[in-house]
Design an enzyme around this catalytic site. Structure first.
Site, PDB file in Angstrom:
ATOM      1  N   HIS A 223    -108.976  90.747  80.515  1.00 13.13           N
ATOM      2  CA  HIS A 223    -108.957  92.218  80.561  1.00 13.13           C
ATOM      3  C   HIS A 223    -108.503  92.584  81.974  1.00 13.13           C
ATOM      4  O   HIS A 223    -107.378  92.292  82.357  1.00 13.13           O
ATOM      5  CB  HIS A 223    -110.353  92.728  80.195  1.00 13.13           C
ATOM      6  CG  HIS A 223    -110.457  94.186  79.849  1.00 13.13           C
ATOM      7  ND1 HIS A 223    -109.397  95.037  79.830  1.00 13.13           N
ATOM      8  CD2 HIS A 223    -111.550  94.945  79.505  1.00 13.13           C
ATOM      9  CE1 HIS A 223    -109.804  96.250  79.492  1.00 13.13           C
ATOM     10  NE2 HIS A 223    -111.111  96.226  79.293  1.00 13.13           N
ATOM     11  N   HIS A 262    -100.827  91.582  74.838  1.00 11.93           N
ATOM     12  CA  HIS A 262    -101.762  92.700  74.719  1.00 11.93           C
ATOM     13  C   HIS A 262    -102.221  92.790  73.278  1.00 11.93           C
ATOM     14  O   HIS A 262    -101.435  92.549  72.360  1.00 11.93           O
ATOM     15  CB  HIS A 262    -101.084  94.015  75.139  1.00 11.93           C
ATOM     16  CG  HIS A 262    -102.054  95.099  75.428  1.00 11.93           C
ATOM     17  ND1 HIS A 262    -102.595  95.887  74.443  1.00 11.93           N
ATOM     18  CD2 HIS A 262    -102.622  95.494  76.600  1.00 11.93           C
ATOM     19  CE1 HIS A 262    -103.437  96.734  75.000  1.00 11.93           C
ATOM     20  NE2 HIS A 262    -103.485  96.519  76.304  1.00 11.93           N
ATOM     21  N   ASP A 316    -101.015  94.705  84.012  1.00 18.41           N
ATOM     22  CA  ASP A 316    -101.520  93.903  85.126  1.00 18.41           C
ATOM     23  C   ASP A 316    -100.458  93.045  85.792  1.00 18.41           C
ATOM     24  O   ASP A 316    -100.691  92.510  86.869  1.00 18.41           O
ATOM     25  CB  ASP A 316    -102.651  92.989  84.635  1.00 18.41           C
ATOM     26  CG  ASP A 316    -103.977  93.724  84.566  1.00 18.41           C
ATOM     27  OD1 ASP A 316    -104.127  94.727  85.283  1.00 18.41           O
ATOM     28  OD2 ASP A 316    -104.862  93.285  83.808  1.00 18.41           O
TER      29      ASP A 316
HETATM   30  N1  CMC Z   1     -99.369  83.640  77.406  1.00 20.73           N
HETATM   31  C1  CMC Z   1     -99.064  82.784  76.437  1.00 20.73           C
HETATM   32  N2  CMC Z   1     -99.374  82.954  75.151  1.00 20.73           N
HETATM   33  C2  CMC Z   1    -100.029  84.076  74.845  1.00 20.73           C
HETATM   34  C3  CMC Z   1    -100.368  85.029  75.794  1.00 20.73           C
HETATM   35  C4  CMC Z   1    -100.014  84.784  77.124  1.00 20.73           C
HETATM   36  N3  CMC Z   1    -100.324  85.632  78.095  1.00 20.73           N
HETATM   37  N4  CMC Z   1    -101.017  86.035  75.204  1.00 20.73           N
HETATM   38  C5  CMC Z   1    -101.096  85.722  73.914  1.00 20.73           C
HETATM   39  N5  CMC Z   1    -100.502  84.535  73.693  1.00 20.73           N
HETATM   40  C6  CMC Z   1    -100.384  83.838  72.410  1.00 20.73           C
HETATM   41  C7  CMC Z   1    -101.724  83.334  71.945  1.00 20.73           C
HETATM   42  O1  CMC Z   1    -102.011  82.058  72.489  1.00 20.73           O
HETATM   43  C8  CMC Z   1    -101.548  83.349  70.460  1.00 20.73           C
HETATM   44  O2  CMC Z   1    -100.787  82.221  70.105  1.00 20.73           O
HETATM   45  P1  CMC Z   1    -101.053  81.485  68.705  1.00 20.73           P
HETATM   46  O3  CMC Z   1    -100.791  82.520  67.656  1.00 20.73           O
HETATM   47  O4  CMC Z   1    -100.079  80.361  68.718  1.00 20.73           O
HETATM   48  O5  CMC Z   1    -102.500  81.074  68.743  1.00 20.73           O
HETATM   49  C9  CMC Z   1    -100.682  84.562  70.215  1.00 20.73           C
HETATM   50  O6  CMC Z   1     -99.994  84.800  71.433  1.00 20.73           O
HETATM   51  C10 CMC Z   1    -101.458  85.795  69.844  1.00 20.73           C
HETATM   52  O7  CMC Z   1    -102.417  86.002  70.836  1.00 20.73           O
HETATM   53  P2  CMC Z   1    -103.839  86.588  70.556  1.00 20.73           P
HETATM   54  O8  CMC Z   1    -104.819  85.763  71.260  1.00 20.73           O
HETATM   55  O9  CMC Z   1    -104.030  86.811  69.099  1.00 20.73           O
HETATM   56  O10 CMC Z   1    -103.764  87.986  71.224  1.00 20.73           O
HETATM   57  P3  CMC Z   1    -105.001  88.843  71.542  1.00 20.73           P
HETATM   58  O11 CMC Z   1    -104.692  90.189  71.074  1.00 20.73           O
HETATM   59  O12 CMC Z   1    -106.243  88.260  71.028  1.00 20.73           O
HETATM   60  O13 CMC Z   1    -105.066  88.726  73.128  1.00 20.73           O
HETATM   61  C11 CMC Z   1    -104.798  89.145  75.373  1.00 20.73           C
HETATM   62  C12 CMC Z   1    -104.585  89.690  73.973  1.00 20.73           C
HETATM   63  C13 CMC Z   1    -104.486  90.262  76.362  1.00 20.73           C
HETATM   64  C14 CMC Z   1    -106.258  88.736  75.553  1.00 20.73           C
HETATM   65  C15 CMC Z   1    -103.864  87.943  75.586  1.00 20.73           C
HETATM   66  O14 CMC Z   1    -102.525  88.321  75.392  1.00 20.73           O
HETATM   67  C16 CMC Z   1    -104.055  87.325  76.954  1.00 20.73           C
HETATM   68  O15 CMC Z   1    -104.980  86.538  77.151  1.00 20.73           O
HETATM   69  N6  CMC Z   1    -103.156  87.667  77.935  1.00 20.73           N
HETATM   70  C17 CMC Z   1    -103.296  87.175  79.280  1.00 20.73           C
HETATM   71  C18 CMC Z   1    -104.382  87.972  80.021  1.00 20.73           C
HETATM   72  C19 CMC Z   1    -103.907  89.338  80.399  1.00 20.73           C
HETATM   73  O16 CMC Z   1    -102.815  89.522  80.905  1.00 20.73           O
HETATM   74  N7  CMC Z   1    -104.778  90.336  80.181  1.00 20.73           N
HETATM   75  C20 CMC Z   1    -104.509  91.739  80.567  1.00 20.73           C
HETATM   76  C21 CMC Z   1    -104.341  92.620  79.367  1.00 20.73           C
HETATM   77  S1  CMC Z   1    -103.634  94.230  79.780  1.00 20.73           S
HETATM   78  C22 CMC Z   1    -104.827  94.984  80.757  1.00 20.73           C
HETATM   79  C23 CMC Z   1    -105.992  95.415  79.974  1.00 20.73           C
HETATM   80  O17 CMC Z   1    -105.954  96.463  79.322  1.00 20.73           O
HETATM   81  O18 CMC Z   1    -106.994  94.702  80.013  1.00 20.73           O
END
Ligand code: CMC
Length: 381
Positions: A223, A262, A316
């Site tokens: 987050h 995201h 971010d």
């Molecule tokens: N790098 C590589 N792969 C990614 C990333 C990333 N940053 N984000 C998502 N994926 C992959 C993930 O591993 C999954 O792959 P698979 O389907 O093969 O398992 C796929 O994309 C879908 O991801 P998800 O986990 O279903 O997505 P989510 O909605 O649960 O997670 C997130 C969203 C923000 C937690 C995630 O994208 C993440 O961890 N990003 C990095 C941390 C980050 O930058 N966070 C700040 C978010 S914006 C500020 C805020 O509002 O907090």
């Protein structure tokens, strides 16, 4: 119901929990509105103070209304001595833990702490918006053995934070960049931290409890903590030519590249656009274009194939480089996000209170059933 088939929505993905008039997000086209206004118009034309008014009162302020809010914010920047004492006691902790603790402590000094009315909640939201930068700046000075700098009533919200942190009046363009950053972070629907704030409010706990829950939930790197992690990554990479190997190593371990992806945006995060441009111009102005070059290598080259999976840079990604260029210590990046988000948490809590319902989802139990009880002397371990 333990064995019955239930529809699991892990992570509450795609689940609507209520209605809201605060912000609208269309993640498929990267659109964000606060109270109906496009984030691009607000980022280009408004100060954070105007956006605070917009979020809390539902409309853009007149000059007179803005002046009144500005005065109230300025009058509430100072912290009670007791809150400063608490900060001194916990000064070794991470700044987010200090902020969370200080928000809790402030409830002891707020005359309306337990008042759940809409008017009192908005007044408390304004006070917490004014106090959050003072907490973060005072803590940073205290832990460095310096005296906290008193707020400067001649400066706007963002400029005053930099002033209290660094002890000198900031360059106006630097202050405006931070101001825009606050505008971009002010509200974002029922994200994890706002959801936590709403859960607290759903029990009729007060705003300080809800904001403390919001701060606690924002801390994690999935987050608000991502900006700090991005800048750590960029510094470790140090050279655009090393970025690919670094990222491949990370991704091959199943790790994520921070600042990408995201839950809601599956297209451009509209907030990133403004920070990208400001990261570039600030890097050039301050003689450090290298950080932007590394960030661009990640966005336009290494992570470009991920766009097909709906993974784009988020708010971010470029923020960390801006804070770094402003001379802000890494562990204050998340608190800066929190400072900007206080009005958003407040409006979410106001909405929750306006038609309150206990937020209490279910878990599907998958453990053993009806296990015969074993007295302690007959347990084998
Ligand atoms: N790098 C590589 N792969 C990614 C990333 C990333 N940053 N984000 C998502 N994926 C992959 C993930 O591993 C999954 O792959 P698979 O389907 O093969 O398992 C796929 O994309 C879908 O991801 P998800 O986990 O279903 O997505 P989510 O909605 O649960 O997670 C997130 C969203 C923000 C937690 C995630 O994208 C993440 O961890 N990003 C990095 C941390 C980050 O930058 N966070 C700040 C978010 S914006 C500020 C805020 O509002 O907090």
């Amino acid at each position: 119901m333990a064995t019955a088939q239930v529809q699991l929505q892990r992570g509450l993905k795609g689940v609507y929990i209520d209605t809201s008039e605060a912000s609208f997000i269309d993640g498929e086209i990267g659109k964000l509105l606060y109270r109906g206004y496009n984030i691009h118009d607000l980022a280009e034309n408004c100060t954070f103070e105007e956006v605070v008014y917009l979020l809390l009162y539902g409309k853009l302020p007149t000059r007179k209304q803005l002046a009144e809010l500005d005065k109230t914010l300025k009058e509430n920047r100072s912290l009670p001595k007791g809150a400063l004492d608490v900060i001194r006691v916990v000064q070794q902790a991470h700044p987010m833990d200090v902020l969370r603790t200080a928000v809790s402590a402030l409830s002891a000094f707020d005359p309306e702490a337990a008042d759940l009315s809409r008017e009192a909640t908005i007044r408390k939201g304004i006070r917490l918006t004014a106090q959050a930068p003072t907490i973060v700046a005072a803590h940073d000075r205290i832990r460095k053995g310096l005296k906290p700098v008193a707020p400067n009533p001649n400066l706007g919200h963002a400029a005053n934070f930099l002033y209290m942190l660094q002890g000198t009046e900031p360059d106006p363009e630097d202050a405006r960049t931070l101001d825009v950053d606050f505008v971009l972070h002010a509200e974002h629907g029922v994200n994890a931290s706002a959801f936590a704030a709403r859960v607290a409010a759903s029990t009729n706990a007060d705003l300080h409890c809800a904001v403390a829950a919001g701060v606690a939930t924002l801390k994690g790197p999935w987050h608000g903590g991502a900006a700090e992690a991005v800048m750590k990554m960029v510094r470790e990479v140090a050279d655009p030519e090393r970025a690919r190997a670094y990222a491949e190593n990370l991704l091959s371990r199943g790790d994520r590249v921070m600042g990408f992806g995201h839950r809601v945006y599956k297209a451009e995060d509209p907030r990133a656009r403004h920070l990208r441009e400001r990261s570039r111009t600030m890097g050039e102005k301050k003689g450090h274009p290298e950080w932007f070059r590394i960030l661009q290598r990640f966005e336009n080259d290494i992570m470009a194939p991920y766009r097909a999976k709906g993974i784009f840079v988020n708010v971010d990604f470029y923020a960390g480089s801006i804070y770094y260029l402003l001379g802000v210590p890494d562990d204050l990046f998340v608190p800066i996000f929190a400072m900007g988000r206080v009005p958003g948490w407040t409006v979410q809590v106001v909405e929750q209170f306006s038609n309150n319902i206990l937020l209490r989802p279910l878990l599907q139990y998958i453990g053993p059933m009806d296990v015969p009880f074993v007295p302690i002397d007959r347990r084998t371990g």
